[in-house]
Design a protein around this motif. Structure first.
Motif, PDB file in Angstrom:
ATOM      1  N   UNK A 115      -1.949  78.265  -2.096  1.00 16.67           N
ATOM      2  CA  UNK A 115      -0.966  77.408  -3.101  1.00 16.67           C
ATOM      3  C   UNK A 115       0.583  77.396  -2.267  1.00 16.67           C
ATOM      4  N   UNK A 116       1.169  78.396  -1.846  1.00 18.00           N
ATOM      5  CA  UNK A 116       2.344  78.153  -1.289  1.00 18.00           C
ATOM      6  C   UNK A 116       2.426  76.987  -0.335  1.00 18.00           C
ATOM      7  N   UNK A 117       1.500  77.340   0.802  1.00 19.45           N
ATOM      8  CA  UNK A 117       1.494  76.240   1.700  1.00 19.45           C
ATOM      9  C   UNK A 117       1.566  74.809   1.481  1.00 19.45           C
ATOM     10  N   UNK A 118       0.758  74.439   0.208  1.00 21.72           N
ATOM     11  CA  UNK A 118       0.463  73.182  -0.166  1.00 21.72           C
ATOM     12  C   UNK A 118       1.754  72.906  -0.997  1.00 21.72           C
ATOM     13  N   UNK A 119       2.367  74.010  -1.763  1.00 21.27           N
ATOM     14  CA  UNK A 119       3.627  73.502  -2.602  1.00 21.27           C
ATOM     15  C   UNK A 119       4.815  73.034  -1.587  1.00 21.27           C
ATOM     16  N   UNK A 120       4.898  73.767  -0.495  1.00 22.22           N
ATOM     17  CA  UNK A 120       5.870  73.456   0.482  1.00 22.22           C
ATOM     18  C   UNK A 120       5.692  72.213   1.078  1.00 22.22           C
ATOM     19  N   UNK A 121       4.704  71.653   1.160  1.00 19.29           N
ATOM     20  CA  UNK A 121       4.395  70.292   1.642  1.00 19.29           C
ATOM     21  C   UNK A 121       4.923  69.277   0.746  1.00 19.29           C
ATOM     22  N   UNK A 122       4.406  69.509  -0.521  1.00 22.37           N
ATOM     23  CA  UNK A 122       4.877  68.411  -1.736  1.00 22.37           C
ATOM     24  C   UNK A 122       6.323  68.609  -1.959  1.00 22.37           C
ATOM     25  N   UNK A 123       6.876  69.901  -1.813  1.00 22.07           N
ATOM     26  CA  UNK A 123       8.245  70.250  -2.007  1.00 22.07           C
ATOM     27  C   UNK A 123       9.477  69.015  -1.343  1.00 22.07           C
ATOM     28  N   UNK A 124       8.912  68.565  -0.122  1.00 24.74           N
ATOM     29  CA  UNK A 124       9.619  67.690   0.440  1.00 24.74           C
ATOM     30  C   UNK A 124       9.678  66.404  -0.182  1.00 24.74           C
ATOM     31  N   UNK A 125       8.650  65.912  -0.381  1.00 19.51           N
ATOM     32  CA  UNK A 125       8.878  64.337  -1.147  1.00 19.51           C
ATOM     33  C   UNK A 125       9.168  64.761  -2.739  1.00 19.51           C
ATOM     34  N   UNK A 126       9.089  65.866  -3.295  1.00 15.20           N
ATOM     35  CA  UNK A 126       9.563  65.915  -4.476  1.00 15.20           C
ATOM     36  C   UNK A 126      11.116  65.984  -4.456  1.00 15.20           C
ATOM     37  N   UNK A 127      11.525  66.476  -3.557  1.00 12.82           N
ATOM     38  CA  UNK A 127      13.080  66.618  -3.302  1.00 12.82           C
ATOM     39  C   UNK A 127      13.655  65.181  -3.163  1.00 12.82           C
ATOM     40  N   UNK A 128      12.995  64.375  -2.207  1.00 13.34           N
ATOM     41  CA  UNK A 128      13.320  62.940  -1.940  1.00 13.34           C
ATOM     42  C   UNK A 128      13.207  62.266  -3.330  1.00 13.34           C
ATOM     43  N   UNK A 129      12.340  62.302  -4.138  1.00 16.40           N
ATOM     44  CA  UNK A 129      12.036  61.483  -5.202  1.00 16.40           C
ATOM     45  C   UNK A 129      13.258  61.903  -6.303  1.00 16.40           C
ATOM     46  N   UNK A 130      13.577  63.150  -6.193  1.00 17.61           N
ATOM     47  CA  UNK A 130      14.971  63.548  -7.031  1.00 17.61           C
ATOM     48  C   UNK A 130      16.006  63.087  -6.665  1.00 17.61           C
ATOM     49  N   UNK A 131      16.250  63.159  -5.437  1.00 21.21           N
ATOM     50  CA  UNK A 131      17.550  63.147  -4.639  1.00 21.21           C
ATOM     51  C   UNK A 131      17.776  61.449  -4.399  1.00 21.21           C
ATOM     52  N   UNK A 132      17.008  60.564  -4.216  1.00 23.44           N
ATOM     53  CA  UNK A 132      17.187  59.271  -3.960  1.00 23.44           C
ATOM     54  C   UNK A 132      17.872  58.591  -5.010  1.00 23.44           C
ATOM     55  N   UNK A 133      17.384  58.638  -6.292  1.00 24.06           N
ATOM     56  CA  UNK A 133      18.078  57.597  -7.141  1.00 24.06           C
ATOM     57  C   UNK A 133      19.550  58.353  -7.351  1.00 24.06           C
ATOM     58  N   UNK A 134      19.712  59.808  -7.358  1.00 20.58           N
ATOM     59  CA  UNK A 134      21.049  60.095  -7.540  1.00 20.58           C
ATOM     60  C   UNK A 134      22.190  59.608  -6.521  1.00 20.58           C
ATOM     61  N   UNK A 135      21.552  59.935  -5.249  1.00 20.19           N
ATOM     62  CA  UNK A 135      22.421  59.391  -4.116  1.00 20.19           C
ATOM     63  C   UNK A 135      22.623  57.912  -3.880  1.00 20.19           C
ATOM     64  N   UNK A 136      21.456  57.089  -4.540  1.00 23.63           N
ATOM     65  CA  UNK A 136      21.601  55.785  -4.459  1.00 23.63           C
ATOM     66  C   UNK A 136      22.704  55.271  -5.528  1.00 23.63           C
ATOM     67  N   UNK A 137      22.666  55.780  -6.763  1.00 25.82           N
ATOM     68  CA  UNK A 137      23.946  55.709  -7.557  1.00 25.82           C
ATOM     69  C   UNK A 137      25.053  55.907  -7.297  1.00 25.82           C
ATOM     70  N   UNK A 138      25.188  57.157  -6.426  1.00 26.47           N
ATOM     71  CA  UNK A 138      26.730  57.500  -6.174  1.00 26.47           C
ATOM     72  C   UNK A 138      27.122  56.347  -5.015  1.00 26.47           C
ATOM     73  N   UNK A 139      26.206  56.003  -4.043  1.00 21.48           N
ATOM     74  CA  UNK A 139      26.411  54.893  -3.110  1.00 21.48           C
ATOM     75  C   UNK A 139      26.712  53.627  -3.753  1.00 21.48           C
ATOM     76  N   UNK A 140      26.286  53.487  -4.973  1.00 20.62           N
ATOM     77  CA  UNK A 140      26.294  52.074  -5.559  1.00 20.62           C
ATOM     78  C   UNK A 140      27.863  52.145  -6.279  1.00 20.62           C
ATOM     79  N   UNK A 141      28.354  53.214  -6.998  1.00 23.68           N
ATOM     80  CA  UNK A 141      29.421  53.315  -7.700  1.00 23.68           C
ATOM     81  C   UNK A 141      30.753  53.363  -6.958  1.00 23.68           C
ATOM     82  N   UNK A 142      30.563  54.130  -5.729  1.00 24.71           N
ATOM     83  CA  UNK A 142      31.745  54.397  -4.776  1.00 24.71           C
ATOM     84  C   UNK A 142      32.410  53.093  -4.306  1.00 24.71           C
TER      85      UNK A 142
END
Length: 223
Positions: A115-142
């Motif tokens: 379970x930990x092995x597979x959770x680590x794999x999906x954690x990478x794309x989960x992180x991108x799915x969360x950070x992508x819109x945040x950083x996109x908004x930052x780079x839009x507003x600046x």
């Protein structure tokens, strides 16, 4: 006095936000590159899954009944299970001589490791799915700040460049997040199926080994 403090604070914030633009864009591009790599990995997994074929878990569980450890190991090795599933089941079979409680603890540990092995794999794309819109908004507003200043001064070229940077950042962030979210969803569905199959097989093996110990104990008492 207060006005000079406010101007100083405003200039500091402007300097910080302007300095964050380049790092934010760099991270956004890195996230997009990571998303492309993960998408390639997903396609490879899909091809492997297609070639491997579906494992009939109930049929495999039935085939494990009334067999000794060596026969069970051979059945597992020749099955269509994933290499990691075979390794986890093989580890459980190698410890089949342990008492029932200890063997259950080994099974739980092996399952938790998977379970930990597979959770680590999906954690990478989960992180991108969360950070992508945040950083996109930052780079839009600046860049919008300098763009609005340029609009007030009638500098249409600077305004157009700022808007172009803002829109590109939005699209990049959303694209990375959208693809990463889809990759995560597909992988989680596959991995849940893998783990469910592994758990069923481990429970079946625990029952087989417990039954075998019961038969040996009864034979010893009869003798």
């Amino acid at each position: 006095m207060l006005e000079s403090i406010f101007i100083s604070l405003r200039d500091t914030m402007h300097m910080i936000s302007s300095g964050l633009l380049t790092p934010t864009i760099v991270v956004l591009l890195l996230l997009l590159a990571l998303t492309v790599v993960e998408l390639g990995g997903l396609l490879a997994e899909a091809i492997t899954e297609q070639r491997r074929g579906k494992v009939n878990v109930p049929e495999l569980v039935d085939s494990l009944q009334r067999k000794d450890s060596e026969e069970i190991m051979e059945e597992i090795v020749n099955s269509r299970l994933l290499r990691r599933q075979k390794a986890a089941l093989g580890e459980l079979i190698r410890h089949s001589s342990l008492p029932a409680a200890s063997l259950q603890a080994v099974a739980r540990r092996l399952l938790a490791g998977e379970e930990l092995h597979y959770a680590r794999i999906t954690a990478r794309t989960d992180l991108v799915a969360r950070l992508g819109p945040m950083l996109g908004l930052m780079a839009t507003l600046i860049p919008l700040g300098p763009g609005m200043i340029a609009m007030g001064q009638g500098d249409t070229k600077t305004l157009a460049d700022s808007l172009l940077t803002a829109f590109d950042a939005t699209v990049t962030g959303l694209a990375a997040a959208g693809i990463a979210f889809a990759v995560s969803r597909l992988r989680k569905r596959w991995y849940e199926d893998y783990l469910s199959s592994l758990e069923s097989l481990m429970e079946s093996l625990l029952e087989v080994f417990a039954r075998g110990r019961g038969i040996e104990k009864k034979s010893a008492q009869d003798a």
